[in-house]
Enzyme design. Structure first.
Site, mmCIF file in Angstrom:
data_model
loop_
_atom_site.group_PDB
_atom_site.id
_atom_site.type_symbol
_atom_site.label_atom_id
_atom_site.label_comp_id
_atom_site.label_asym_id
_atom_site.label_seq_id
_atom_site.Cartn_x
_atom_site.Cartn_y
_atom_site.Cartn_z
ATOM 1 N N ASP A 52 50.020 44.745 38.707
ATOM 2 C CA ASP A 52 49.107 44.931 39.835
ATOM 3 C C ASP A 52 49.557 46.141 40.651
ATOM 4 O O ASP A 52 50.750 46.476 40.683
ATOM 5 C CB ASP A 52 49.130 43.666 40.697
ATOM 6 C CG ASP A 52 48.467 43.855 42.035
ATOM 7 O OD1 ASP A 52 47.261 44.161 42.055
ATOM 8 O OD2 ASP A 52 49.154 43.710 43.065
ATOM 9 N N LYS B 23 41.195 39.257 36.446
ATOM 10 C CA LYS B 23 42.277 40.039 35.851
ATOM 11 C C LYS B 23 42.727 39.488 34.501
ATOM 12 O O LYS B 23 43.344 40.204 33.713
ATOM 13 C CB LYS B 23 43.452 40.154 36.819
ATOM 14 C CG LYS B 23 43.174 41.099 37.974
ATOM 15 C CD LYS B 23 44.429 41.388 38.784
ATOM 16 C CE LYS B 23 44.139 42.396 39.890
ATOM 17 N NZ LYS B 23 45.352 42.736 40.666
ATOM 18 N N ASP C 43 51.272 39.743 42.837
ATOM 19 C CA ASP C 43 51.728 39.222 44.124
ATOM 20 C C ASP C 43 50.711 38.333 44.825
ATOM 21 O O ASP C 43 51.073 37.566 45.710
ATOM 22 C CB ASP C 43 52.061 40.391 45.067
ATOM 23 C CG ASP C 43 50.800 41.076 45.586
ATOM 24 O OD1 ASP C 43 50.508 40.944 46.795
ATOM 25 O OD2 ASP C 43 50.103 41.713 44.799
ATOM 26 N N ASP D 190 45.782 37.776 41.235
ATOM 27 C CA ASP D 190 46.643 38.059 40.073
ATOM 28 C C ASP D 190 46.872 36.831 39.194
ATOM 29 O O ASP D 190 47.389 36.955 38.086
ATOM 30 C CB ASP D 190 48.003 38.605 40.538
ATOM 31 C CG ASP D 190 47.882 39.949 41.217
ATOM 32 O OD1 ASP D 190 47.118 40.796 40.712
ATOM 33 O OD2 ASP D 190 48.545 40.168 42.250
#
Length: 229
Positions: free
Chosen positions: A9, A148, A169, A173
């Site tokens: 990320d 994602k 984080d 994600d």
């Protein structure tokens, strides 16, 4: 075949946040170059558009970028893989008009729309059957089913790595970490991300990326043991 794909990320994982915005340090860049020079692949995975990813000029021609959750993938050669469903463009236009009519400020990616978090607006948009992705107070609006994890699968088809390691984080994600072979949370990650990670770094942001790359480059046995041991 590429040995490892490290998918990271951008905001608050690869890039540190400062008073002037997000920055990728030279130390992080140098670490990524060492990783690439060892025959591996590196990808930035973000829900943002290309204008949101900065400070990576030194990696030009070496980097994969999965933008807008993989709706747009840019390869090291500069070629672009467009994964946008054909029916999205009309729906996007409809949603854009709805935001205008509601007086909601928004910005546009190549395929996605972006707004600030507002529960009233989000509830109104859910009736359109789109994905509403919240990330630390910002919201991405994109085709249903695009997250994602979708980006990781798109990268797998292109890169064909022997293993995928993902780092993140924030809440958006989570699908990426679940789609990877090994999931890593940086130390500044939210509890939800840490709870599903195989490993939580000691360092925050880019320092966590350096930490993981050092472990991988010194690995001479099973990957998961190299990272968690």
């Amino acid at each position: 075949m590429v040995n490892i794909l490290l998918a990271v990320d951008y905001h608050r994982t690869l890039a540190d946040e400062s008073e002037v915005g997000f920055n990728v340090s030279e130390r992080v860049i140098d670490s990524i170059l060492r990783f690439l020079n060892s025959g591996n692949a590196f990808a930035v995975v973000t829900s943002g558009a290309i204008r949101h990813v900065k400070g990576l000029d030194a990696l030009k021609g070496r980097l994969f970028m999965a933008l807008e959750n993989g709706l747009i993938v840019i390869t090291p050669s500069g070629s672009r893989v467009i994964n946008v469903p054909v029916d999205w463009w009309q729906l996007r236009s409809t949603i854009r008009n709805a935001l205008v009519n509601m007086g909601v400020e928004f910005s546009e990616g190549e395929a996605s729309l972006f707004i600030k978090y507002d529960p009233v607006v989000i509830n109104a948009l859910r009736t359109y059957g789109v994905r509403i992705e919240v990330n630390r107070g910002m919201v991405s609006i994109m085709p249903n089913g695009i997250d994602k994890g979708y980006a990781i699968n798109a990268l797998k088809r292109i890169v064909k790595p022997s293993a995928v390691i993902a780092m993140g984080d924030a809440e958006n994600d989570v699908p990426m970490l679940k789609a990877a072979d090994i999931a890593i949370a940086v130390n500044n990650a939210i509890p939800e991300v840490k709870s599903i990670a195989h490993y939580v770094t000691m360092g925050n942001d880019g320092d966590g990326v350096i930490e993981v790359i050092n472990k991988l480059l010194n690995c001479d046995h099973e990957l998961i043991k190299c990272i968690t041991g």
